[in-house]
Design a protein around this motif. Structure first.
Motif, mmCIF file in Angstrom:
data_model
loop_
_atom_site.group_PDB
_atom_site.id
_atom_site.type_symbol
_atom_site.label_atom_id
_atom_site.label_comp_id
_atom_site.label_asym_id
_atom_site.label_seq_id
_atom_site.Cartn_x
_atom_site.Cartn_y
_atom_site.Cartn_z
ATOM 1 N N LEU A 362 0.789 -0.834 0.348
ATOM 2 C CA LEU A 362 0.017 -0.273 0.213
ATOM 3 C C LEU A 362 0.961 1.218 -0.099
ATOM 4 C CD1 LEU A 362 -2.767 1.416 -0.201
ATOM 5 C CD2 LEU A 362 -2.690 0.989 2.563
ATOM 6 N N ASN A 363 1.984 1.203 0.755
ATOM 7 C CA ASN A 363 2.479 2.261 0.929
ATOM 8 C C ASN A 363 3.529 2.877 -0.630
ATOM 9 O OD1 ASN A 363 2.463 2.524 4.008
ATOM 10 N ND2 ASN A 363 4.039 1.542 4.241
ATOM 11 N N TYR A 412 19.773 15.830 -3.615
ATOM 12 C CA TYR A 412 17.738 16.057 -3.718
ATOM 13 C C TYR A 412 17.977 14.334 -3.731
ATOM 14 C CZ TYR A 412 14.329 16.196 -6.500
ATOM 15 O OH TYR A 412 12.711 15.339 -7.319
ATOM 16 N N HIS A 413 18.686 13.220 -4.476
ATOM 17 C CA HIS A 413 18.082 12.250 -4.890
ATOM 18 C C HIS A 413 18.368 11.201 -3.487
ATOM 19 C CE1 HIS A 413 17.547 8.834 -6.947
ATOM 20 N NE2 HIS A 413 18.176 8.137 -7.159
ATOM 21 N N PHE A 414 19.724 11.764 -2.635
ATOM 22 C CA PHE A 414 19.982 10.794 -2.133
ATOM 23 C C PHE A 414 18.656 10.644 -0.670
ATOM 24 C CE2 PHE A 414 24.195 10.093 -2.976
ATOM 25 C CZ PHE A 414 24.020 8.638 -3.686
ATOM 26 N N ILE A 415 18.245 12.317 -0.142
ATOM 27 C CA ILE A 415 17.052 12.706 0.992
ATOM 28 C C ILE A 415 16.242 11.920 0.004
ATOM 29 C CG2 ILE A 415 15.437 14.116 1.410
ATOM 30 C CD1 ILE A 415 18.331 16.011 1.084
ATOM 31 N N GLY A 416 15.280 12.073 -1.081
ATOM 32 C CA GLY A 416 14.387 11.021 -1.760
ATOM 33 C C GLY A 416 14.445 9.821 -1.935
ATOM 34 N N ILE A 417 15.291 8.766 -1.713
ATOM 35 C CA ILE A 417 16.241 7.176 -1.653
ATOM 36 C C ILE A 417 15.643 7.368 -0.262
ATOM 37 C CG2 ILE A 417 17.002 5.796 -1.533
ATOM 38 C CD1 ILE A 417 18.910 7.157 -4.397
ATOM 39 N N SER A 422 12.188 4.438 4.066
ATOM 40 C CA SER A 422 11.526 4.508 5.244
ATOM 41 C C SER A 422 10.512 4.625 5.024
ATOM 42 C CB SER A 422 11.978 5.953 6.334
ATOM 43 O OG SER A 422 11.216 6.077 7.515
ATOM 44 N N ALA A 423 9.833 5.751 3.908
ATOM 45 C CA ALA A 423 8.219 5.097 3.985
ATOM 46 C C ALA A 423 7.536 3.994 3.690
ATOM 47 C CB ALA A 423 7.535 6.698 2.838
ATOM 48 N N GLU A 424 7.827 3.649 2.846
ATOM 49 C CA GLU A 424 8.182 1.629 2.584
ATOM 50 C C GLU A 424 8.477 0.864 4.089
ATOM 51 O OE1 GLU A 424 10.058 -2.073 -0.152
ATOM 52 O OE2 GLU A 424 10.101 0.213 -0.813
ATOM 53 N N GLU A 425 8.420 1.146 4.618
ATOM 54 C CA GLU A 425 9.029 0.029 6.210
ATOM 55 C C GLU A 425 8.083 1.085 6.694
ATOM 56 O OE1 GLU A 425 10.092 -2.339 6.346
ATOM 57 O OE2 GLU A 425 11.228 -1.833 4.670
ATOM 58 N N GLY A 426 7.153 1.794 7.015
ATOM 59 C CA GLY A 426 6.265 2.819 7.792
ATOM 60 C C GLY A 426 6.133 3.376 8.424
#
Length: 481
Positions: A362-363, A412-417, A422-426
């Motif tokens: 879902l994430n 910018y790219h590494f911050i996004g990664i 982190s968002a994928e794991e909740g």
């Protein structure tokens, strides 16, 4: 369009498109290197390889386009400042905002185009790219077998710990599940090592297994005999298994079997899939709660207690139920309670693991939805970072601007990664995972644009140095007096 606007736009486009092609070519080479194992040694036609590269190109746009916008804006405005073209514009009453106006409109349309591209072309190409990879894997059986995971090969599922040899024909620690008409894995073959043998003109591949065991679970017709779980086990020194691979000769490279990945859907399809997954997540939690309440009998106990209280005048506040049963009944109650508790714990653990998988999926779907909008916004913001930065550093060309631009983009790219992982794991909401890098460059773009339009540097060191200088001057003057 005025002559100045045409000149700025033409200069920008002359740098933008060659730089876009160069960056795309570099990242495409990296893609080929990453997937070289899927392409090499399979006798693929040139048309198939060309399709592979064509379908892989659009998935690079979310990285190539923002980087190209950033580098081009730094280089062009750095050249203007270095060659005193901005000084000539300012002497004619043309400010930096006026010089950026035409390019701002162009970048705005680039951002809209990036969103439309990510919503239409990228999902379609990703779908074709994933399916083409799956179809290429079917062409050569030795390449199908990936170590340490089960692989579908003909009428068997095979897992090996290691493969080696000139053509990867030798295998170690082999586990095979044979397919059958009935569902389930009832026949298992284990071997210490083995070898794949075959002929170019034959559709059969011979798998020679050495020093292993053959397990076969027997399914009697009688339910009483099935409870005994009968099976047959045989040890062998060498076992020869013929695998029919005739289906691999008719692999359709254009076959589309996979179409539900989070990166294969547009905005509307993603929204629908997110709603479906959210319902599944909520329903699974509700089902677990209802199952627990049903198994522990809490509702029925409350009903019985209320009914007993209505029928009797005896106080039911504290009742020791153990006093009403003998030892055999107590033992039966304890066993039943243990069995129910163990079943509930197992059910909770299974549901928890399933919920982790569902929430991770879902994430991913939610981040994919936000990424389509974030791509266009990031292109616009990176322009307002690069253009004023180039005007401030007053250096064009391929030297310092490229270094500064690459460092900024990698940050910018590494911050996004990191945010997406982190968002994928909740750890953080998916919205933050997709937009965190954009939120960070937003104040940076405002700060740099303000500093450039007011003819100031990135940092005014006099603000820090002047108080220190005044302090020492006062101390020196007092000591002289």
């Amino acid at each position: 369009m005025k002559i100045l606007d045409r000149y700025i736009l033409t200069t920008f486009l002359k740098t933008f498109f060659p730089l876009f092609i160069i960056i795309m070519f570099i990242l495409l080479l990296q893609t080929i290197w990453l997937f070289i194992s899927e392409l090499a040694g399979k006798d693929l036609d040139f048309s198939v390889i060309l399709k592979f590269l064509t379908f892989a190109t659009p998935r690079l746009i979310p990285m190539v386009l923002p980087l190209t916008v950033l580098l081009t804006s730094i280089m062009i405005f750095g050249n203007f400042a270095e060659n005193y073209e901005f000084a000539a514009m300012k002497s004619s009453g043309i400010s930096l905002q006026r010089a950026m106006r035409t390019l701002s409109v162009f970048i705005f349309f680039v951002g809209i185009g990036a969103f439309l591209f990510s919503n239409t072309v990228i999902p379609a190409s990703e779908k074709r790219f994933i399916n083409l990879r799956k179809n290429i894997v079917k062409v050569k059986p030795a390449m199908v077998i990936t170590p340490n995971q089960f692989n579908d090969l003909g009428d068997i599922n095979i897992k090996v710990a290691e493969k080696y040899g000139d053509n990867d024909e030798f295998l170690k620690d082999i586990i095979i599940h044979k397919k059958a008409a009935r569902p389930g894995n009832f026949t298992v073959i284990k071997a210490v090592d083995g070898e794949l043998k075959g002929s170019v003109n034959s559709d059969l591949v011979t798998l020679v297994l050495n020093d292993g065991n053959y397990y076969d679970e027997i399914q009697p017709k009688s339910a009483k005999r099935r409870k005994k779980l009968p099976f047959a086990k045989t040890h062998f020194k060498q076992y020869v298994l013929n695998i029919d691979l005739s289906s691999l000769d008719n692999v359709d490279m254009d076959e589309q079997q996979y179409h539900k990945g989070y990166n294969m859907l547009n905005v509307n399809e993603l929204s629908s899939e997110i709603d479906t997954l959210s319902i599944h997540v909520n329903n699974s939690v509700t089902a677990v709660i209802n199952n627990i309440e049903r198994r522990n009998g809490l509702k029925d106990i409350n009903k019985n207690i209320k009914y007993a209280a209505q029928q009797s005048t005896v106080s039911t506040d504290i009742i020791d139920l153990k006093d009403h049963f003998d030892t055999g009944q107590k033992l039966q109650i304890y066993k039943l309670a243990y069995s129910n508790t163990d079943g509930i714990i197992r059910n909770i653990n299974t549901t928890f693991r399933n919920q982790v998988v569902r929430k991770r999926a879902l994430n991913k779907y939610e981040m994919s939805l936000h990424d389509k909008y974030a791509l266009g916004i990031s292109c616009i913001l990176l322009f307002f970072v690069g253009a004023p930065l180039g005007a401030i550093i007053r250096k064009g060309g391929l030297g310092l601007p490229i270094v500064i631009g690459v460092v900024l983009f990698l940050t910018y790219h590494f911050i996004g990664i990191f945010a997406k992982n982190s968002a994928e794991e909740g750890g953080v909401p998916p919205f933050i995972g997709s937009w965190l890098a954009t939120f960070i460059i937003f104040p940076l773009s405002i700060f740099l644009t303000y500093r450039a339009t007011t003819d100031q540097g990135i940092f005014n060191l006099d603000v820090f140095i002047q108080p220190i200088r005044d302090f020492f001057i006062k101390r020196v003057s007092k000591s002289k007096k």
